[in-house]
Scaffold this motif. Structure first.
Motif, PDB file in Angstrom:
ATOM      1  N   MET A 197       0.847  -1.167   0.000  1.00  0.00           N
ATOM      2  CA  MET A 197       0.000   0.000   0.000  1.00  0.00           C
ATOM      3  C   MET A 197       0.897   1.236   0.000  1.00  0.00           C
ATOM      4  SD  MET A 197      -2.820   0.934   2.835  1.00  0.00           S
ATOM      5  CE  MET A 197      -3.669   2.454   2.799  1.00  0.00           C
ATOM      6  N   ASN A 198       0.948   1.904  -1.109  1.00  0.00           N
ATOM      7  CA  ASN A 198       1.755   3.103  -1.246  1.00  0.00           C
ATOM      8  C   ASN A 198       0.873   4.339  -1.126  1.00  0.00           C
ATOM      9  OD1 ASN A 198       4.077   1.624  -1.703  1.00  0.00           O
ATOM     10  ND2 ASN A 198       3.752   1.538  -3.892  1.00  0.00           N
ATOM     11  N   LEU A 199       1.261   5.231  -0.235  1.00  0.00           N
ATOM     12  CA  LEU A 199       0.539   6.490  -0.080  1.00  0.00           C
ATOM     13  C   LEU A 199       1.315   7.588  -0.789  1.00  0.00           C
ATOM     14  CD1 LEU A 199      -0.519   6.397   3.675  1.00  0.00           C
ATOM     15  CD2 LEU A 199      -1.934   5.982   1.692  1.00  0.00           C
ATOM     16  N   GLY A 200       0.624   8.297  -1.650  1.00  0.00           N
ATOM     17  CA  GLY A 200       1.244   9.421  -2.319  1.00  0.00           C
ATOM     18  C   GLY A 200       1.131  10.669  -1.467  1.00  0.00           C
TER      19      GLY A 200
END
Length: 82
Positions: free
Chosen positions: A1-4
Motif C-alpha cells: 500500500m503506497n501512499l502518495g
C-alpha cells in the motif's frame, strides 16, 4: 500500500478538522511515545531470542570440547609404572 503525497495531505487535513490544532501536538506526542515503546519492546524480544540461541549453541561446543578431551590419552605421571 503506497501512499502518495496527495493522500497524506488529505489524511492530515481530516485529522486537523477532527481533532483541532490544539490537540494535534498531544496526538503526535502520544504517537511518538507509542512508536518508541514498540521499538523498545521489539528490541528486547530480539535480544532475548538471540541470547536463547547463543545459550543453546554454547553447550554443544562445550560438549564437543569435553568429548575431545576425554578421547585423548591420559598423561602418565612420573614415578608410576605401567
Amino acid at each position: 500500500m503506497n501512499l502518495g503525497m496527495s493522500e497524506i495531505i488529505i489524511i492530515l487535513v481530516i485529522v486537523l478538522i477532527l481533532f483541532g490544532p490544539k490537540k494535534l501536538p498531544e496526538l503526535a506526542r502520544g504517537l511518538g511515545q507509542s512508536v518508541r515503546e514498540f521499538k523498545k519492546g521489539a528490541s528486547e524480544i530480539r535480544q532475548e531470542f538471540e541470547e536463547a540461541v547463543d545459550v543453546d549453541s554454547q553447550p554443544k561446543k562445550a560438549e564437543s570440547g569435553q568429548m575431545a578431551a576425554s578421547e585423548a590419552k591420559p598423561e602418565e605421571k612420573p614415578g608410576q609404572d605401567a
